[in-house]
Design a protein around this motif. Sequence first.
Motif, PDB file in Angstrom:
ATOM      1  N   ARG A 175       0.827  -1.206   0.000  1.00  0.00           N
ATOM      2  CA  ARG A 175       0.000   0.000   0.000  1.00  0.00           C
ATOM      3  C   ARG A 175       0.861   1.257   0.000  1.00  0.00           C
ATOM      4  NH1 ARG A 175      -2.975  -3.042   3.843  1.00  0.00           N
ATOM      5  NH2 ARG A 175      -2.134  -1.747   5.542  1.00  0.00           N
ATOM      6  N   ARG A 176       1.986   1.213   0.720  1.00  0.00           N
ATOM      7  CA  ARG A 176       2.876   2.373   0.773  1.00  0.00           C
ATOM      8  C   ARG A 176       3.507   2.636  -0.595  1.00  0.00           C
ATOM      9  NH1 ARG A 176       5.113   1.146   5.132  1.00  0.00           N
ATOM     10  NH2 ARG A 176       6.837  -0.092   4.296  1.00  0.00           N
ATOM     11  N   ARG A 177       3.908   1.564  -1.277  1.00  0.00           N
ATOM     12  CA  ARG A 177       4.503   1.731  -2.604  1.00  0.00           C
ATOM     13  C   ARG A 177       3.481   2.265  -3.610  1.00  0.00           C
ATOM     14  NH1 ARG A 177       6.942  -3.121  -1.018  1.00  0.00           N
ATOM     15  NH2 ARG A 177       5.386  -4.336  -2.165  1.00  0.00           N
TER      16      ARG A 177
ATOM     17  N   LYS B 120       0.875   4.157  -2.915  1.00  0.00           N
ATOM     18  CA  LYS B 120       0.616   5.558  -2.587  1.00  0.00           C
ATOM     19  C   LYS B 120       1.732   6.453  -3.094  1.00  0.00           C
ATOM     20  CE  LYS B 120      -0.442   8.567   1.317  1.00  0.00           C
ATOM     21  NZ  LYS B 120      -0.641   8.653   2.780  1.00  0.00           N
ATOM     22  N   LYS B 121       2.983   6.001  -2.941  1.00  0.00           N
ATOM     23  CA  LYS B 121       4.127   6.778  -3.396  1.00  0.00           C
ATOM     24  C   LYS B 121       4.118   6.921  -4.914  1.00  0.00           C
ATOM     25  CE  LYS B 121       9.152   7.029  -3.065  1.00  0.00           C
ATOM     26  NZ  LYS B 121      10.388   6.386  -2.549  1.00  0.00           N
ATOM     27  N   ALA B 122       3.759   5.833  -5.595  1.00  0.00           N
ATOM     28  CA  ALA B 122       3.716   5.878  -7.060  1.00  0.00           C
ATOM     29  C   ALA B 122       2.659   6.860  -7.545  1.00  0.00           C
ATOM     30  CB  ALA B 122       3.443   4.482  -7.610  1.00  0.00           C
ATOM     31  N   ALA B 123       1.523   6.915  -6.854  1.00  0.00           N
ATOM     32  CA  ALA B 123       0.453   7.838  -7.242  1.00  0.00           C
ATOM     33  C   ALA B 123       0.869   9.281  -7.031  1.00  0.00           C
ATOM     34  CB  ALA B 123      -0.812   7.522  -6.451  1.00  0.00           C
ATOM     35  N   GLN B 124       1.621   9.556  -5.931  1.00  0.00           N
ATOM     36  CA  GLN B 124       2.033  10.922  -5.630  1.00  0.00           C
ATOM     37  C   GLN B 124       3.112  11.419  -6.580  1.00  0.00           C
ATOM     38  OE1 GLN B 124       3.194  10.624  -1.536  1.00  0.00           O
ATOM     39  NE2 GLN B 124       1.093  10.971  -0.755  1.00  0.00           N
ATOM     40  N   THR B 125       3.965  10.552  -7.038  1.00  0.00           N
ATOM     41  CA  THR B 125       5.100  10.965  -7.878  1.00  0.00           C
ATOM     42  C   THR B 125       4.855  10.720  -9.350  1.00  0.00           C
ATOM     43  OG1 THR B 125       6.144   8.802  -7.582  1.00  0.00           O
ATOM     44  CG2 THR B 125       6.723  10.536  -6.006  1.00  0.00           C
ATOM     45  N   GLY B 126       3.636  10.310  -9.677  1.00  0.00           N
ATOM     46  CA  GLY B 126       3.365  10.018 -11.077  1.00  0.00           C
ATOM     47  C   GLY B 126       4.138   8.829 -11.562  1.00  0.00           C
ATOM     48  N   GLY B 127       4.219   7.837 -10.735  1.00  0.00           N
ATOM     49  CA  GLY B 127       5.038   6.685 -11.049  1.00  0.00           C
ATOM     50  C   GLY B 127       4.557   5.886 -12.232  1.00  0.00           C
ATOM     51  N   LEU B 128       3.294   6.057 -12.631  1.00  0.00           N
ATOM     52  CA  LEU B 128       2.813   5.315 -13.782  1.00  0.00           C
ATOM     53  C   LEU B 128       3.453   5.864 -15.046  1.00  0.00           C
ATOM     54  CD1 LEU B 128      -0.972   5.014 -12.884  1.00  0.00           C
ATOM     55  CD2 LEU B 128       0.836   3.314 -12.602  1.00  0.00           C
ATOM     56  N   ASP B 129       3.994   5.023 -15.828  1.00  0.00           N
ATOM     57  CA  ASP B 129       4.716   5.431 -17.036  1.00  0.00           C
ATOM     58  C   ASP B 129       3.734   5.523 -18.198  1.00  0.00           C
ATOM     59  OD1 ASP B 129       6.654   6.094 -18.784  1.00  0.00           O
ATOM     60  OD2 ASP B 129       7.492   4.064 -18.994  1.00  0.00           O
ATOM     61  N   LEU B 130       3.063   6.699 -18.316  1.00  0.00           N
ATOM     62  CA  LEU B 130       2.092   6.899 -19.384  1.00  0.00           C
ATOM     63  C   LEU B 130       2.709   7.728 -20.500  1.00  0.00           C
ATOM     64  CD1 LEU B 130      -1.079   7.756 -17.269  1.00  0.00           C
ATOM     65  CD2 LEU B 130      -0.474   5.561 -18.320  1.00  0.00           C
ATOM     66  N   PRO B 131       2.321   7.485 -21.728  1.00  0.00           N
ATOM     67  CA  PRO B 131       2.859   8.296 -22.837  1.00  0.00           C
ATOM     68  C   PRO B 131       2.409   9.743 -22.702  1.00  0.00           C
ATOM     69  CG  PRO B 131       1.023   6.947 -23.579  1.00  0.00           C
ATOM     70  CD  PRO B 131       1.351   6.478 -22.179  1.00  0.00           C
ATOM     71  N   GLY B 132       3.268  10.689 -23.120  1.00  0.00           N
ATOM     72  CA  GLY B 132       2.924  12.102 -23.041  1.00  0.00           C
ATOM     73  C   GLY B 132       1.790  12.456 -23.990  1.00  0.00           C
ATOM     74  N   LEU B 133       0.987  13.443 -23.593  1.00  0.00           N
ATOM     75  CA  LEU B 133      -0.134  13.880 -24.415  1.00  0.00           C
ATOM     76  C   LEU B 133       0.293  15.034 -25.309  1.00  0.00           C
ATOM     77  CD1 LEU B 133      -2.981  13.841 -21.740  1.00  0.00           C
ATOM     78  CD2 LEU B 133      -2.446  12.090 -23.448  1.00  0.00           C
ATOM     79  N   ALA B 134      -0.179  15.027 -26.520  1.00  0.00           N
ATOM     80  CA  ALA B 134       0.135  16.113 -27.444  1.00  0.00           C
ATOM     81  C   ALA B 134      -0.565  17.385 -26.985  1.00  0.00           C
ATOM     82  CB  ALA B 134      -0.321  15.743 -28.857  1.00  0.00           C
ATOM     83  N   PRO B 135       0.075  18.543 -27.133  1.00  0.00           N
ATOM     84  CA  PRO B 135      -0.573  19.797 -26.729  1.00  0.00           C
ATOM     85  C   PRO B 135      -1.846  20.035 -27.542  1.00  0.00           C
ATOM     86  CG  PRO B 135       1.383  20.221 -28.060  1.00  0.00           C
ATOM     87  CD  PRO B 135       1.399  18.764 -27.735  1.00  0.00           C
ATOM     88  N   VAL B 136      -2.866  20.533 -26.875  1.00  0.00           N
ATOM     89  CA  VAL B 136      -4.151  20.795 -27.522  1.00  0.00           C
ATOM     90  C   VAL B 136      -4.239  22.277 -27.863  1.00  0.00           C
ATOM     91  CG1 VAL B 136      -6.655  20.727 -27.270  1.00  0.00           C
ATOM     92  CG2 VAL B 136      -5.243  18.913 -26.274  1.00  0.00           C
ATOM     93  N   GLN B 137      -4.496  22.582 -29.111  1.00  0.00           N
ATOM     94  CA  GLN B 137      -4.612  23.969 -29.534  1.00  0.00           C
ATOM     95  C   GLN B 137      -5.960  24.529 -29.109  1.00  0.00           C
ATOM     96  OE1 GLN B 137      -4.581  24.633 -33.765  1.00  0.00           O
ATOM     97  NE2 GLN B 137      -3.719  26.679 -33.548  1.00  0.00           N
ATOM     98  N   ARG B 138      -5.931  25.651 -28.414  1.00  0.00           N
ATOM     99  CA  ARG B 138      -7.171  26.262 -27.959  1.00  0.00           C
ATOM    100  C   ARG B 138      -7.920  26.853 -29.146  1.00  0.00           C
ATOM    101  NH1 ARG B 138      -6.320  29.976 -22.794  1.00  0.00           N
ATOM    102  NH2 ARG B 138      -8.571  29.678 -22.788  1.00  0.00           N
ATOM    103  N   ARG B 139      -9.222  26.740 -29.101  1.00  0.00           N
ATOM    104  CA  ARG B 139     -10.046  27.203 -30.211  1.00  0.00           C
ATOM    105  C   ARG B 139     -11.128  28.153 -29.723  1.00  0.00           C
ATOM    106  NH1 ARG B 139      -9.284  24.713 -34.965  1.00  0.00           N
ATOM    107  NH2 ARG B 139      -7.889  22.896 -34.960  1.00  0.00           N
ATOM    108  N   GLU B 140     -11.629  28.963 -30.674  1.00  0.00           N
ATOM    109  CA  GLU B 140     -12.709  29.877 -30.364  1.00  0.00           C
ATOM    110  C   GLU B 140     -14.040  29.133 -30.434  1.00  0.00           C
ATOM    111  OE1 GLU B 140     -12.410  33.190 -32.993  1.00  0.00           O
ATOM    112  OE2 GLU B 140     -10.317  33.595 -32.488  1.00  0.00           O
ATOM    113  N   ARG B 141     -15.111  29.818 -30.082  1.00  0.00           N
ATOM    114  CA  ARG B 141     -16.421  29.172 -30.043  1.00  0.00           C
ATOM    115  C   ARG B 141     -16.858  28.663 -31.409  1.00  0.00           C
ATOM    116  NH1 ARG B 141     -20.091  33.034 -26.060  1.00  0.00           N
ATOM    117  NH2 ARG B 141     -18.878  32.678 -24.145  1.00  0.00           N
TER     118      ARG B 141
END
Length: 216
Positions: A10-12, A14-35
Amino acid sequence: MVKTYSKGARRRAKKAAQTGGLDLPGLAPVQRRERNGRARREIRDRDPARQALEVRCRQAGVAVSSASLREMRAPWLGCSAGRAMAARVTDHEERAELWDAIQHMRRVQRAYDAAIGAPFRHARGLQLLVPQEALEADADTPPVDERSDEEKQRDATAARMRLEGWLGYTDKAARSEALDVVLDDVAPGDVEGLLSALRCVSDGLRGRRMVWRGRG
């Protein structure tokens, strides 16, 4: 049967959740759009007139803000005569009348210069030097002027003489000031004289009884 985890597990976790221990692929930046779905633009890009309005703010000595930019959209703030008039006249209706007088003086001079074959002196009249066939017509294009050259010159001269007659109801210094500031867009040196002349032209345009507005 409920599965239990050891304290260390449980301690491990919790630590992984706090430090982002899950190795997920990075997300591409989302371009902001108008209405409306188009790519978000900077304020300057959304309003092509903004740069010119900011210049007007600096000329007037006011800070650039949403309120001042709205105020600077007034058409009379685009030239020396209009700015000088608006600085002294606070009533919106009178401002509109005097702005009509400024525009009328320019239209009369433009028509007169065109009738006698002279280029208009004001920078915004350079369109007179463009051959007529090179211009494109649209729904806002005025109807073709079928008057002869003699008729155009006669009408333009009559309008110019009528304008001179209206300006005759103020003193010579005020008349000269109005012609210089309105037609040549020079910096005003006698604002009271300018206003006196513009009020005379406004009286004539609106068919009011002409009164002497000169000084002395």
